[in-house]
Design an enzyme around this catalytic site. Structure first.
Site, PDB file in Angstrom:
ATOM      1  N   ASP A  54      42.902  82.430 -16.623  1.00  0.00           N
ATOM      2  CA  ASP A  54      42.223  81.090 -16.552  1.00  0.00           C
ATOM      3  C   ASP A  54      41.825  80.998 -18.112  1.00  0.00           C
ATOM      4  O   ASP A  54      42.154  81.585 -18.869  1.00  0.00           O
ATOM      5  CB  ASP A  54      40.647  81.577 -15.938  1.00  0.00           C
ATOM      6  CG  ASP A  54      40.001  80.294 -15.950  1.00  0.00           C
ATOM      7  OD1 ASP A  54      40.390  79.204 -15.750  1.00  0.00           O
ATOM      8  OD2 ASP A  54      38.547  80.735 -16.245  1.00  0.00           O
ATOM      9  N   ASP A  56      38.907  78.356 -19.658  1.00  0.00           N
ATOM     10  CA  ASP A  56      37.550  78.616 -19.865  1.00  0.00           C
ATOM     11  C   ASP A  56      36.534  79.763 -19.561  1.00  0.00           C
ATOM     12  O   ASP A  56      36.856  80.200 -18.590  1.00  0.00           O
ATOM     13  CB  ASP A  56      36.918  77.135 -19.180  1.00  0.00           C
ATOM     14  CG  ASP A  56      37.429  76.056 -19.718  1.00  0.00           C
ATOM     15  OD1 ASP A  56      38.630  75.735 -20.278  1.00  0.00           O
ATOM     16  OD2 ASP A  56      36.830  74.767 -19.271  1.00  0.00           O
TER      17      ASP A  56
END
Length: 275
Positions: A54, A56
């Site tokens: 991922d 963020d």
């Protein structure tokens, strides 16, 4: 004592054991974090594999859409939606709906915001650069699969030297140089299911067995790809995500993922020093 492949516990059984009342009490008492995985999986990660991340709050320390919202004075409103969505709370359990709602609030933001964020706001998580460098030395393929946006996901890919980047596409008005508050029609939304699909697709394209894949993330929209990967790692994740993920890692340094993969501190340091 070693067990045969037939006797080895499953990854789910390992997760259940770690979160049992007795094991939880033990970890609390001694202030330690215990992770368990089948021996066969532990051995599989000594061979080159595929790591997806991922973006963020995983590869970078910010939630990008929150930073965009600051530009239009709507940080509190957008951040509240982001936090609820990451925790998987109603009414924002539908990632696409919450994404479109937040993006609509960004109408009128100047497209120069991307360069501003890169220069002044975005910081990489400690250990992110080192982790990617070490994995590449070991022959791993890497990707960022983000529910964020392509201008920053592509920058993260190039900066870290990742092999792939997939994120959401925002519409911009090239004449006015502003965001329109819309997502590009027809472009795939990188939601939880899409992350899972991309993990499986990219692993297959690179002829990498699924047991030699890892998925690292912090939010509820990362759980499907964590579950599909050979090993899913919740990194400094929300409590609900830590409870559901196969493995959790609460650490100040992303490079500690290498210890989950079975590499000692000495081995990691040696890899970091290699040209």
């Amino acid at each position: 004592m070693q067990h045969s492949a037939q006797q080895q516990p499953t990854l789910e059984q390992c997760r259940t054991c770690v979160h049992s009342t007795r094991m939880t009490a033990l970890q609390t008492r001694y202030d330690v974090e215990i992770n368990m995985q089948p021996g066969s999986l532990y051995q599989a990660h000594r061979r080159p594999g595929f790591a997806v991340f991922d973006m963020d709050s995983t590869l970078i320390q910010q939630e990008v859409i929150d930073e965009l919202a600051r530009a239009v004075g709507l940080y509190d409103k957008v951040a509240a939606i982001t936090e609820a969505a990451m925790r998987g709370e109603a009414p924002y359990t539908d990632f696409e709906a919450s994404l479109r709602a937040r993006v609509a609030l960004l109408k009128g933001v100047e497209t120069s915001i991307w360069e501003q964020l890169k220069a002044q706001t975005i910081t990489f998580t400690p250990g992110a650069k080192e982790l990617v460098r070490v994995l590449k030395k070991l022959g791993w393929k890497t990707a960022v699969l983000s529910g964020g946006f392509t201008p920053l996901a592509m920058w993260v890919k190039e900066t870290l030297g990742l092999d792939y980047a997939h994120a959401n596409h925002l519409v911009s008005d090239d004449g006015l140089n502003i965001l329109t508050g819309e997502l590009v029609p027809g472009a795939p939304i990188v939601h939880a299911q899409r992350k899972r699909e991309l993990l499986l697709q990219l692993a297959a394209e690179n002829s990498i067995p699924i047991e030699r894949t890892i998925a690292v993330g912090d939010g509820s929209n990362d759980l499907l790809m964590m579950g599909a990967a050979g090993l899913g790692i919740a990194f400094n994740a929300k409590p609900k995500v830590q409870q559901a993920a196969p493995v959790r890692l609460n650490s100040g340094n992303l490079l500690d993922v290498m210890h989950i993969l079975g590499y000692s501190a000495e081995e990691v340091n040696a890899l970091r020093k290699e040209p």
